[in-house]
Design an enzyme around this catalytic site. Structure first.
Site, PDB file in Angstrom:
ATOM      1  N   ASP A   1      -7.134   0.780   8.331  1.00 37.02           N
ATOM      2  CA  ASP A   1      -7.259  -0.606   7.876  1.00 37.02           C
ATOM      3  C   ASP A   1      -8.237  -0.713   6.704  1.00 37.02           C
ATOM      4  O   ASP A   1      -9.432  -0.468   6.860  1.00 37.02           O
ATOM      5  CB  ASP A   1      -7.741  -1.453   9.060  1.00 37.02           C
ATOM      6  CG  ASP A   1      -7.408  -2.916   8.851  1.00 37.02           C
ATOM      7  OD1 ASP A   1      -7.490  -3.377   7.698  1.00 37.02           O
ATOM      8  OD2 ASP A   1      -7.041  -3.576   9.830  1.00 37.02           O
ATOM      9  N   ASP A   2      -7.720  -1.075   5.539  1.00 34.92           N
ATOM     10  CA  ASP A   2      -8.538  -1.221   4.317  1.00 34.92           C
ATOM     11  C   ASP A   2      -9.137   0.107   3.858  1.00 34.92           C
ATOM     12  O   ASP A   2     -10.134   0.114   3.124  1.00 34.92           O
ATOM     13  CB  ASP A   2      -9.678  -2.237   4.489  1.00 34.92           C
ATOM     14  CG  ASP A   2      -9.186  -3.674   4.639  1.00 34.92           C
ATOM     15  OD1 ASP A   2      -7.965  -3.888   4.592  1.00 34.92           O
ATOM     16  OD2 ASP A   2     -10.029  -4.567   4.800  1.00 34.92           O
TER      17      ASP A   2
ATOM     18  N   CYS B   1      -2.973  -6.921   5.291  1.00 34.49           N
ATOM     19  CA  CYS B   1      -2.804  -6.363   6.625  1.00 34.49           C
ATOM     20  C   CYS B   1      -1.483  -6.638   7.343  1.00 34.49           C
ATOM     21  O   CYS B   1      -0.717  -5.719   7.640  1.00 34.49           O
ATOM     22  CB  CYS B   1      -3.968  -6.847   7.466  1.00 34.49           C
ATOM     23  SG  CYS B   1      -4.112  -5.980   9.010  1.00 34.49           S
TER      24      CYS B   1
ATOM     25  N   ARG C   1       1.756  -4.008   7.823  1.00 31.65           N
ATOM     26  CA  ARG C   1       2.141  -3.529   9.159  1.00 31.65           C
ATOM     27  C   ARG C   1       3.578  -3.923   9.511  1.00 31.65           C
ATOM     28  O   ARG C   1       4.299  -3.181  10.187  1.00 31.65           O
ATOM     29  CB  ARG C   1       1.180  -4.098  10.207  1.00 31.65           C
ATOM     30  CG  ARG C   1      -0.127  -3.352  10.230  1.00 31.65           C
ATOM     31  CD  ARG C   1      -1.294  -4.183  10.710  1.00 31.65           C
ATOM     32  NE  ARG C   1      -2.471  -3.720   9.983  1.00 31.65           N
ATOM     33  CZ  ARG C   1      -3.266  -2.750  10.406  1.00 31.65           C
ATOM     34  NH1 ARG C   1      -3.055  -2.192  11.576  1.00 31.65           N
ATOM     35  NH2 ARG C   1      -4.276  -2.340   9.667  1.00 31.65           N
TER      36      ARG C   1
ATOM     37  N   LYS D   1      -4.846  -1.822  16.394  1.00 33.66           N
ATOM     38  CA  LYS D   1      -4.666  -3.186  15.891  1.00 33.66           C
ATOM     39  C   LYS D   1      -3.187  -3.508  15.670  1.00 33.66           C
ATOM     40  O   LYS D   1      -2.497  -2.793  14.960  1.00 33.66           O
ATOM     41  CB  LYS D   1      -5.421  -3.298  14.574  1.00 33.66           C
ATOM     42  CG  LYS D   1      -5.234  -4.609  13.837  1.00 33.66           C
ATOM     43  CD  LYS D   1      -6.098  -4.576  12.591  1.00 33.66           C
ATOM     44  CE  LYS D   1      -5.921  -5.793  11.735  1.00 33.66           C
ATOM     45  NZ  LYS D   1      -6.830  -5.726  10.563  1.00 33.66           N
TER      46      LYS D   1
ATOM     47  N   HIS E   1      -1.526  -7.133  14.964  1.00 38.99           N
ATOM     48  CA  HIS E   1      -1.519  -8.058  13.823  1.00 38.99           C
ATOM     49  C   HIS E   1      -0.129  -8.504  13.351  1.00 38.99           C
ATOM     50  O   HIS E   1       0.067  -8.802  12.170  1.00 38.99           O
ATOM     51  CB  HIS E   1      -2.321  -7.481  12.636  1.00 38.99           C
ATOM     52  CG  HIS E   1      -3.101  -8.559  11.941  1.00 38.99           C
ATOM     53  ND1 HIS E   1      -3.924  -8.358  10.864  1.00 38.99           N
ATOM     54  CD2 HIS E   1      -3.147  -9.908  12.192  1.00 38.99           C
ATOM     55  CE1 HIS E   1      -4.455  -9.495  10.490  1.00 38.99           C
ATOM     56  NE2 HIS E   1      -4.011 -10.455  11.273  1.00 38.99           N
TER      57      HIS E   1
ATOM     58  N   SER F   1      -7.175  -8.988  13.109  1.00 45.32           N
ATOM     59  CA  SER F   1      -8.334  -8.347  12.492  1.00 45.32           C
ATOM     60  C   SER F   1      -9.601  -8.682  13.254  1.00 45.32           C
ATOM     61  O   SER F   1      -9.762  -9.806  13.734  1.00 45.32           O
ATOM     62  CB  SER F   1      -8.496  -8.799  11.041  1.00 45.32           C
ATOM     63  OG  SER F   1      -7.418  -8.342  10.273  1.00 45.32           O
TER      64      SER F   1
ATOM     65  N   HIS G   1     -12.062  -1.564   8.279  1.00 45.48           N
ATOM     66  CA  HIS G   1     -12.112  -2.985   7.920  1.00 45.48           C
ATOM     67  C   HIS G   1     -13.479  -3.546   8.360  1.00 45.48           C
ATOM     68  O   HIS G   1     -14.021  -3.090   9.360  1.00 45.48           O
ATOM     69  CB  HIS G   1     -10.962  -3.674   8.678  1.00 45.48           C
ATOM     70  CG  HIS G   1     -10.690  -5.088   8.286  1.00 45.48           C
ATOM     71  ND1 HIS G   1     -11.599  -6.109   8.462  1.00 45.48           N
ATOM     72  CD2 HIS G   1      -9.578  -5.670   7.756  1.00 45.48           C
ATOM     73  CE1 HIS G   1     -11.054  -7.248   8.045  1.00 45.48           C
ATOM     74  NE2 HIS G   1      -9.827  -7.011   7.601  1.00 45.48           N
TER      75      HIS G   1
ATOM     76  N   ASP H   1      -3.186   0.711   5.482  1.00 45.75           N
ATOM     77  CA  ASP H   1      -2.390  -0.512   5.262  1.00 45.75           C
ATOM     78  C   ASP H   1      -2.510  -1.051   3.844  1.00 45.75           C
ATOM     79  O   ASP H   1      -1.593  -1.699   3.342  1.00 45.75           O
ATOM     80  CB  ASP H   1      -2.727  -1.591   6.304  1.00 45.75           C
ATOM     81  CG  ASP H   1      -4.136  -2.138   6.194  1.00 45.75           C
ATOM     82  OD1 ASP H   1      -4.992  -1.485   5.548  1.00 45.75           O
ATOM     83  OD2 ASP H   1      -4.400  -3.217   6.757  1.00 45.75           O
ATOM     84  N   ASN H   2      -3.664  -0.826   3.225  1.00 49.61           N
ATOM     85  CA  ASN H   2      -3.863  -1.280   1.839  1.00 49.61           C
ATOM     86  C   ASN H   2      -5.167  -0.710   1.318  1.00 49.61           C
ATOM     87  O   ASN H   2      -5.911  -0.052   2.047  1.00 49.61           O
ATOM     88  CB  ASN H   2      -3.859  -2.812   1.728  1.00 49.61           C
ATOM     89  CG  ASN H   2      -4.733  -3.507   2.757  1.00 49.61           C
ATOM     90  OD1 ASN H   2      -4.230  -4.189   3.656  1.00 49.61           O
ATOM     91  ND2 ASN H   2      -6.046  -3.319   2.677  1.00 49.61           N
TER      92      ASN H   2
ATOM     93  N   LYS I   1      -7.739  -4.218  -2.355  1.00 52.78           N
ATOM     94  CA  LYS I   1      -6.974  -5.024  -1.391  1.00 52.78           C
ATOM     95  C   LYS I   1      -6.626  -6.419  -1.927  1.00 52.78           C
ATOM     96  O   LYS I   1      -7.451  -7.072  -2.555  1.00 52.78           O
ATOM     97  CB  LYS I   1      -7.834  -5.182  -0.134  1.00 52.78           C
ATOM     98  CG  LYS I   1      -7.265  -6.119   0.915  1.00 52.78           C
ATOM     99  CD  LYS I   1      -8.179  -6.170   2.125  1.00 52.78           C
ATOM    100  CE  LYS I   1      -7.602  -7.125   3.187  1.00 52.78           C
ATOM    101  NZ  LYS I   1      -8.380  -7.066   4.442  1.00 52.78           N
TER     102      LYS I   1
END
Lengths: 485, 485
Positions: A44-45, A84, A88, A137, A139, A162, A231, A283-284, A304
């Site tokens: 994540d991030d 996010c 996903r 996670k 989401h 998140s 994240h 994810d990014n 992001k």
């Protein structure tokens, strides 16, 4: 009938021996021919530059670096959108997220979520006899019908959205979020009340993932590990806190690297590492606004929430010993979209009934770099706005209102810098082969490339729409709403 | 005396057997304990992002990628200065080039060159019994006393300076350069009259390097391969021309990758690959002004001739099977300066008598990342101007007049874009761990770091001088002049 001719007897004997040998050979070889287990790590991030192999400074990631050297690393791999939920949704459906109506980051209690009519990767593999588990996670909606167990997973433990969406986060105090619950199956398991609770998440998820492998070592399985970190808000366990030269972000990265190492070690311990496809990606790009609590884009522009490469170019490692070449690097244009059709094919599962955007990259994955499975083009959407298109390594960015981090001093200590939204992004034509940082607009030099990319953009608008041009695409599908549809 | 006691006889027999076993063992193991052969590849204007493993797009470098996975890759390795002669002087002496008075790029017939009193890496290894050969670009002075054979090399074949210093180069027509000669030993061998001649250089040097290995397979050797490409003017042999998706630059990179592959294959063929230290790096970042004929900084800021990371951060691979860990990545701050003391130590040679700036990184090279051999600091000079200092991953750039490529549309087809010199560079404090692209000046947030780096700068000025401040350092040594000194 007795066979008396010694020649015949010899021939029959040899044939039998040969048959037995071949049978034994086939049996011994079976693991290779079998469909693999799948372990899918989704960070994540985490930015492109956050791994040792992609140049991270201030800490090391020896387990991830080893994973890279034991498999193939993809250096031109893009998240489907730079936020996010959108990213996903694309991972689990193989669709541009705006085709599904899922973008941005869903908040707690969101009335929308993944449409039950969409077939997820978990559903396709479950149908094929795989045991499916997600530890991390989700989401894609936190109401009952949107949760993992209703969308293809047998087991779920993790956070539903998140973990900055809670009242104790340093800069979310006024957001009136509910207390963040860890979910076990379909029900709240334990409230995450403090950063200390959050600091235990990575190790707790690791333990569950390791247990899942142990419990299902005798059946095919799909293990999805979407760590909620790095994240913000950042939190590392006591074992890693203060251990890196890069402050808390480095500590968190070290713990994630450890987690990957533990899960890979369990595969090895169970004798499954040779028959498991391992995928690691993010994810990014990094949330640069958080400064020392953000990752690194590795020098790519922005991060992001932007359609520049820093927002969507993410690390990607894949390993399947004996099938995916070791120590190889591929620079073919690929996307998160391609994971579903590829994994489905490798696992002998069918493809989704609905039209998807990903393409099967099995040939490429096995080492044939001459294969150009996705015709080398890609759309860069943010929500439902077409911000850029790509053909090969040419990228045309359209003028658009958007986020920028440049010229803003980022925040420190977990607090973000000033808002970075709604700037007028000028856009331009970029040749990513020699200008990976998207610094030189060469529209004037290459009008024929601009025209070609404009055509691609038209096709995207026709298909998926473009709010920048107030266009509604023909092939968007309905998002999941409360009560399902 | 006969030994009659059977116990004694058994004991002696066993001892003898053991001794023979140990002797055989020692003999079999000898290659590992031996000092290694050394193959040093030094590319010209190859950027950080020009390898597959560092994200090159539009072509692949499978041989270099394999070399990386068989050895250790250094992601935080800096050229000593971002220009050709300066960087090569540092490589062969272990000194900041301004300590030697050698910077910029020496032109044909230059009255100065490397001072014969400086001890080169070749001299140190030759003294230790190594056969030394250079096949490629010298660029430390083209008068007799400055040429390789007078500075430690037994064999030389290549170009004496940059191959853009000739009358046929597209943008050097008015420079009145002499015809470029390939030099064999100390004498002109063959004139490079056309780009077709230039297109044969890479393969000709490869053939010589392969022959050198074959000829000297039975003695220790130091093979230095400084390819004159991918510096402009670009030229690829018929075998590679048109083969990449990135035009001529990609073709040239593919040919260089091939060349490395051929040389490594010869090592293997001769059974020497296990006992050879291979180093691959570049003299400085890409000459971005040349647009499609330039390499990529991989997203780092600026390129050749600047003290931003795009100018000095270069790829660096090292392989010595069984000694240098395979598949490893290190992000410790290192410099071209460190190659001489490290190689000298590994080869059992002495260190130079004169003071040098490089440090021995043997421990780090063998896999111990906790070792911080160069105290993690570095000076960024351009000529004799101190433009930046680095401590760990903090970098303080001083305001200075200099080159910038940003905002300039680069050239095409081998012609450069507009002049990029003498801009007012503002400078700033950059945290390269989270801002590898040097975008966010954080001087205001970290006054204590600025003070610490200012101190380091003072030490540099005292030692080496700083023309930006009209300071003359105490410890600069005289450059070589005509007639030697």
């Amino acid at each position: 009938m007795m066979i008396r001719n010694p020649f015949f007897r010899l021939a029959i004997g040899l044939t039998l021996s040969l048959s037995i040998t071949l049978l034994i050979g086939a049996w011994v070889e079976r693991p290779k021919a079998q469909t693999p287990n799948v372990v899918l790590f989704f960070m994540d991030d985490m930015g492109y530059g956050d791994l040792g192999v992609t140049g991270a400074l201030g800490y090391s990631t020896p387990n991830l670096d080893r994973l890279a050297s034991e498999g193939t690393r993809f250096t031109n791999f893009l998240a489907a959108q730079a936020v996010c939920t959108a990213s996903r949704a694309a991972l689990l459906t193989g669709c541009y997220p705006n085709r599904l109506g899922l973008y941005g980051a869903l908040g707690p209690g969101s009335p929308i979520g993944i449409n039950p009519n969409e077939e997820t990767l978990a559903e396709l593999l479950k149908e094929k006899g795989y045991r499916t588990g997600i530890f991390g996670k989700w989401h894609l909606g936190d109401r009952h019908q949107f949760l993992p167990l209703q969308n293809g997973f047998d087991e779920y433990f993790g956070v539903p959205y998140s973990h900055d969406m809670w009242p104790l986060h340093p800069n979310q105090a006024n957001a009136h979020y509910p207390i963040l619950n860890l979910i076990e199956g379909n029900t709240p398991f334990k409230a995450v009340n403090t950063l200390e609770d959050a600091s235990a998440i990575t190790s707790a998820l690791t333990e569950r993932a390791v247990g899942f492998i142990r419990n299902h070592r005798k059946e095919p399985f799909f293990l999805y590990v979407p760590h909620p970190l790095p994240h913000v808000p950042l939190a590392a366990s006591a074992r890693f806190a203060g251990k890196s030269r890069r402050g808390l972000y480095g500590d968190v990265m070290m713990e994630i690297d450890w987690s990957v190492g533990e899960i890979l070690a369990e595969l090895k311990k169970q004798g499954l590492d040779k028959n498991t496809l391992v995928i690691f990606t993010s994810d990014n790009g990094p949330w640069l606004n958080y400064g020392d609590h953000a990752g690194s884009s590795g020098g790519f522009r922005e991060g992001k929430g932007t359609s520049f490469e820093g927002g969507q170019r993410v690390p990607c490692l894949m390993r399947w010993p004996g099938v995916v070449p070791a120590g190889r690097v591929s620079n073919k244009l690929l996307s998160t979209l391609d994971i579903l059709p590829t994994v489905a094919k490798l696992c002998g599962a069918r493809q989704p009934k609905n039209r998807i955007d990903g393409v099967d990259i099995v040939t490429l994955l096995k080492g044939d770099d001459s294969a150009t499975p996705r015709e080398q083009f890609l759309y860069y959407y943010r929500k439902n706005s077409l911000e850029a298109v790509r053909k090969g390594d040419w990228k045309l960015v359209f003028p658009h209102p958007g986020r920028t981090y440049e010229g803003y001093l980022p925040g420190q200590g977990g607090k973000p810098g000033p808002s970075t939204e709604t700037h007028a992004i000028q856009g331009g034509l970029y040749d990513l082969q020699r200008d990976p940082g998207e610094r030189y607009d060469v529209r004037g030099q290459h009008p024929e490339i601009v025209a070609e990319l404009e055509k691609l953009a038209e096709a995207a608008r026709e298909d998926l729409g473009d709010e920048l041009q107030n266009r509604i695409g023909k092939n968007a599908r309905p998002v999941g709403r409360e009560g399902g549809q």
